[in-house]
Structures are given as structure tokens and as C-alpha cells.
Scaffold this motif. Structure first.
Motif, PDB file in Angstrom:
ATOM      1  N   ILE A  11       2.035   1.579  -3.535  1.00  0.00           N
ATOM      2  CA  ILE A  11       0.956   2.057  -4.402  1.00  0.00           C
ATOM      3  C   ILE A  11       0.735   3.551  -4.189  1.00  0.00           C
ATOM      4  CG2 ILE A  11      -1.537   1.900  -4.838  1.00  0.00           C
ATOM      5  CD1 ILE A  11      -1.301  -1.106  -4.152  1.00  0.00           C
ATOM      6  N   GLY A  12       0.776   3.975  -2.910  1.00  0.00           N
ATOM      7  CA  GLY A  12       0.575   5.384  -2.628  1.00  0.00           C
ATOM      8  C   GLY A  12       1.646   6.276  -3.248  1.00  0.00           C
ATOM      9  N   GLN A  42       3.508   5.436  -5.926  1.00  0.00           N
ATOM     10  CA  GLN A  42       3.339   5.385  -7.382  1.00  0.00           C
ATOM     11  C   GLN A  42       2.181   6.269  -7.841  1.00  0.00           C
ATOM     12  OE1 GLN A  42       5.142   4.290  -9.687  1.00  0.00           O
ATOM     13  NE2 GLN A  42       6.189   2.375  -9.180  1.00  0.00           N
ATOM     14  N   GLN A  43       1.183   6.419  -6.993  1.00  0.00           N
ATOM     15  CA  GLN A  43       0.013   7.216  -7.354  1.00  0.00           C
ATOM     16  C   GLN A  43       0.360   8.688  -7.560  1.00  0.00           C
ATOM     17  OE1 GLN A  43      -2.865   5.885  -8.141  1.00  0.00           O
ATOM     18  NE2 GLN A  43      -3.753   7.898  -8.648  1.00  0.00           N
ATOM     19  N   SER A  54      -8.074   9.141 -10.300  1.00  0.00           N
ATOM     20  CA  SER A  54      -8.347   8.277  -9.156  1.00  0.00           C
ATOM     21  C   SER A  54      -7.340   7.132  -9.093  1.00  0.00           C
ATOM     22  CB  SER A  54      -9.766   7.718  -9.251  1.00  0.00           C
ATOM     23  OG  SER A  54     -10.706   8.787  -9.263  1.00  0.00           O
ATOM     24  N   PRO A  55      -7.257   6.440  -7.958  1.00  0.00           N
ATOM     25  CA  PRO A  55      -6.275   5.353  -7.815  1.00  0.00           C
ATOM     26  C   PRO A  55      -6.340   4.364  -8.970  1.00  0.00           C
ATOM     27  CG  PRO A  55      -7.313   5.795  -5.715  1.00  0.00           C
ATOM     28  CD  PRO A  55      -8.038   6.635  -6.723  1.00  0.00           C
ATOM     29  N   VAL A  56      -5.174   4.079  -9.547  1.00  0.00           N
ATOM     30  CA  VAL A  56      -5.118   3.179 -10.703  1.00  0.00           C
ATOM     31  C   VAL A  56      -5.038   1.720 -10.269  1.00  0.00           C
ATOM     32  CG1 VAL A  56      -4.049   4.933 -12.144  1.00  0.00           C
ATOM     33  CG2 VAL A  56      -2.602   3.354 -10.845  1.00  0.00           C
ATOM     34  N   PRO A  96      -8.607   4.541 -13.853  1.00  0.00           N
ATOM     35  CA  PRO A  96      -8.821   4.138 -12.458  1.00  0.00           C
ATOM     36  C   PRO A  96      -9.120   2.638 -12.353  1.00  0.00           C
ATOM     37  CG  PRO A  96      -9.967   6.183 -12.902  1.00  0.00           C
ATOM     38  CD  PRO A  96      -9.467   5.695 -14.229  1.00  0.00           C
ATOM     39  N   TYR A 143       3.204  -2.201 -12.857  1.00  0.00           N
ATOM     40  CA  TYR A 143       3.339  -0.770 -13.164  1.00  0.00           C
ATOM     41  C   TYR A 143       4.245  -0.565 -14.379  1.00  0.00           C
ATOM     42  CZ  TYR A 143       1.120   1.283  -9.018  1.00  0.00           C
ATOM     43  OH  TYR A 143       0.223   1.710  -8.078  1.00  0.00           O
ATOM     44  N   ARG A 182       2.321   9.777  -9.543  1.00  0.00           N
ATOM     45  CA  ARG A 182       2.511   9.996 -10.983  1.00  0.00           C
ATOM     46  C   ARG A 182       1.197  10.248 -11.702  1.00  0.00           C
ATOM     47  NH1 ARG A 182       5.074   4.441 -12.416  1.00  0.00           N
ATOM     48  NH2 ARG A 182       4.628   5.222 -14.510  1.00  0.00           N
ATOM     49  N   TYR A 183       0.081   9.907 -11.061  1.00  0.00           N
ATOM     50  CA  TYR A 183      -1.212   9.971 -11.737  1.00  0.00           C
ATOM     51  C   TYR A 183      -2.101  11.011 -11.049  1.00  0.00           C
ATOM     52  CZ  TYR A 183       0.577   5.488 -13.327  1.00  0.00           C
ATOM     53  OH  TYR A 183       1.374   4.509 -13.841  1.00  0.00           O
ATOM     54  N   GLN A 219       0.826  -1.209   0.000  1.00  0.00           N
ATOM     55  CA  GLN A 219       0.000   0.000   0.000  1.00  0.00           C
ATOM     56  C   GLN A 219       0.864   1.265   0.000  1.00  0.00           C
ATOM     57  OE1 GLN A 219      -2.348  -0.933   3.457  1.00  0.00           O
ATOM     58  NE2 GLN A 219      -4.063  -1.754   2.245  1.00  0.00           N
TER      59      GLN A 219
END
Length: 347
Positions: A211-212, A214-215, A221-223, A259, A250, A217-218, A208
Motif C-alpha cells: 500500500i505504501g 502504491q501510494q 491522503s491514503p486511498v 481518500p 488497485y 502514485r497518489y 502495508q
């Protein structure tokens, strides 16, 4: 190794005590008047022949049998019966006694205990060499396992630091959280992942955090759509194992992700763990392999599974062209049952 040698010494002591007891019992039954000197001479001859040859074999261990070895062996062979002949109670020291008992001892006791000493030396050498080989294999496997666990994709770290720098520069409110996630991630990789297994909850927290970060970069909404079925608290797993599959998802997805495009499913059963991950294939890369230096690929995961879960896992890979999926099932993960040391036997 010292413990095994101590066990061998105890075995020697026990066998000789048992053998002496049987011999003395038999000789005392045959002739109670001379059983003590007869037993003493017989046992001394056996001990002398056995351990002289045993030491000689140890001295020449790993060497070809040379002239010196055979000379010493001949000396042991011809002097072996002397304790028995000298201590024999009947007119000891006479020439007739020597001619009577020496050839018999030479042709019976001496060859038998020369052979037994050779058999004991070969057995001990075989056992010790087997243990040494297993220890070397274990050390090699531990070294390889440490190397596999220490492989960290530098691109992720560089990109994360750049993203955090941007957040800090813009004074974004999410910057402190990003720093904490990176600190938690690095702490887990450096300190907490040294154990053979960790609670599944800690591994999921690590995913997690990843993921947080990496997010960042976007903007949408969470990918990643992460779903957990079961109770993670009941499981333990080898650390830093699932992250490689997520990292590859990824890396080989398109630059722009909708998302929930990357789907991660964790299912915990009675004594097994199932980890499923699916991502859309990027237009520029159809194979789920890391080709850049320092990257982490499926080869890493496969090697670690072979080292840590031999015959206790199943790894399935599905590539439809549009999506890429990995299904990993690991047995023997229950927290109260799964108290394993890293398994490093070759299969």
C-alpha cells in the motif's frame, strides 16, 4: 515408499511366525512324536509355493500373462508338494507314500497358497500404486502452487521502480523509505513466502508495504482504509494469498481515487480469518479479472484456496456496478492449531 515396503516385510514375517506357531501347536497336539518333521515339511511347502508365485507375479508385473508365466506357474504347481512329501516321517521315499500324499497336497495346500500369494501381490501393488499416485499428485500440486505464488505483476514492479527513480531524482525525503519498503516486499516474496504458512502479522506488513508503494502514485491522503479487528499474532495464513485481492482492487479502480476509496477489513476470530475488500469500479473496466499477460486474477486466489484450504474457506464476490467487493473467510488459522503442511489432495 521404502518405509511402506519395510512395513509389508514385517507383516509377512509376523503372519508366517503366527501361522507356523498355530500349525506346530495343532500337529504337536495330534501326534507329539512326528510333529517337528511334519510341521517343517508343511511350512516349507507353503513358503515355497507362496513366495515362488509371489516372485513370479512381481517379475511379470504390468505385463500380460504370457506363455513363460504359465509354464513357470505349472512348475510351481506340480513341484509344490515335494517338501511336504519328502519330509513326511512315515516310510518316506516309498511309492505308496508319494501316491498317497502328493495328490492330497496338490489339490489342497498348493491352490490355497497360490491364491494367497496372488492376493498378497495384488494388495501390495494396489497400496504402492496408490501411494505413488498420491506422491505424483502432491508433486504436481506443489509445482502448481509454486507457480501461482511466483506470479508477480510486472507492472507494479516497473511502476514502483519508476516512482522511486523520480523520488531519488527530486531528492524527496520519502525516497529512502520507499526503497526500504520495496526491499522488504521483495525479501518477503523471495525468501519468507516459501513456508506453507506464515504469521498473519507478516502478511499484513507485506500488504502495508504494498500500500505504501502504491501510494507513491497518489498525491492526496491514503486511498486505502485498512482496519484490523482482533489479534493477528494468533493466526497463520498461506503466504502471498491476500495480496492478489488488494492488487486487483488497485488495478480495477478509477485512475483517480478519493481518500479511503479502497476499504480493507481484516477480522480475526477464535480459529478463523475474514478478509473483506471493496473498491470503486473503474469506468473502463467492470469485471474483476486480469486480462493483461502476467497479471494476477481471482482465478489465482481460487486455485490456491482449493489447494491449501479445501472445504475450509468461503469466497464471495459482490459487484453492484459502482463497487466491487470480495469477502474471504478461512477456517483453521489459529497459530497453535494450524500447523499444516500444504494439503494437495484432489477434491
Amino acid at each position: 515408499m521404502q518405509r511402506v515396503k519395510k512395513i509389508f516385510r514385517l507383516v509377512h514375517l509376523f503372519v508366517w511366525l503366527l501361522f507356523t506357531s498355530l500349525v506346530s501347536l495343532q500337529l504337536r497336539t495330534d501326534d507329539p512324536s512326528i510333529w517337528l518333521p511334519l510341521t517343517t515339511g508343511f511350512i516349507l511347502t507353503c513358503l515355497y509355493v507362496f513366495y515362488s508365485h509371489f516372485y513370479l507375479l512381481t517379475l511379470h508385473s504390468g505385463q500380460k500373462r504370457n506363455r513363460e508365466y504359465f509354464q513357470k506357474l505349472a512348475a510351481i504347481f506340480f513341484t509344490g508338494p515335494l517338501p511336504f512329501v519328502i519330509l513326511h516321517p512315515k516310510t518316506s521315499g516309498t511309492w505308496d507314500l508319494f501316491l498317497g500324499y502328493y495328490p492330497v497336497s496338490l489339490l489342497t495346500m498348493v491352490p490355497i497358497f497360490l491364491f494367497l500369494s496372488w492376493l498378497a501381490r495384488v494388495t501390495e501393488t494396489l497400496v504402492l500404486n496408490t501411494i505413488r499416485k498420491e506422491q505424483l499428485e502432491k508433486q504436481a500440486a506443489e509445482t502448481e502452487l509454486h507457480y501461482l505464488k511466483s506470479q508477480i505483476n510486472p507492472h507494479f514492479l516497473f511502476n514502483t521502480l519508476n516512482n522511486i527513480h523520480t523520488l531519488v531524482y527530486k531528492q524527496a525525503p520519502t525516497a529512502p523509505e520507499a526503497v526500504l519498503r520495496l526491499a522488504s516486499l521483495m525479501r518477503y516474496m523471495i525468501y519468507e513466502s516459501n513456508a506453507p504458512t506464515v504469521p498473519l502479522t507478516r502478511e499484513i506488513n507485506y500488504l502495508q508495504d504494498y500500500i505504501g508503494l502504491q501510494q507513491l502514485r497518489y498525491k492526496n491522503s491514503p486511498v486505502v482504509d485498512l482496519a484490523i479487528d482482533g489479534t493477528p499474532e494468533t493466526c497463520e495464513i498461506a503466504p502471498l494469498l491476500l495480496i492478489h485481492l488488494l492488487e486487483n482492487a488497485y488495478k480495477h479502480s478509477p485512475a483517480r481515487l478519493e481518500p479511503g476509496a479502497i476499504k480493507v477489513r481484516v477480522e480475526i476470530k477464535a480459529d478463523s480469518l475474514t478478509f473483506q475488500i471493496q473498491n470503486p469500479n473503474g469506468t473502463h473496466q467492470k469485471k474483476m479479472e486480469v486480462e493483461e499477460p502476467g497479471g494476477i486474477g481471482l482465478t489465482n486466489v481460487q486455485k490456491r484456496l482449493q489447494l491449501q484450504y479445501p472445504e475450509q474457506h468461503r469466497l464471495e464476490i459482490h459487484n453492484t456496478g459502482e463497487t466491487f467487493g470480495v469477502n474471504l473467510e478461512i477456517n483453521g488459522t489459529h497459530a497453535h492449531v494450524h500447523e499444516r503442511e500444504t494439503q494437495l489432495l484432489h477434491h
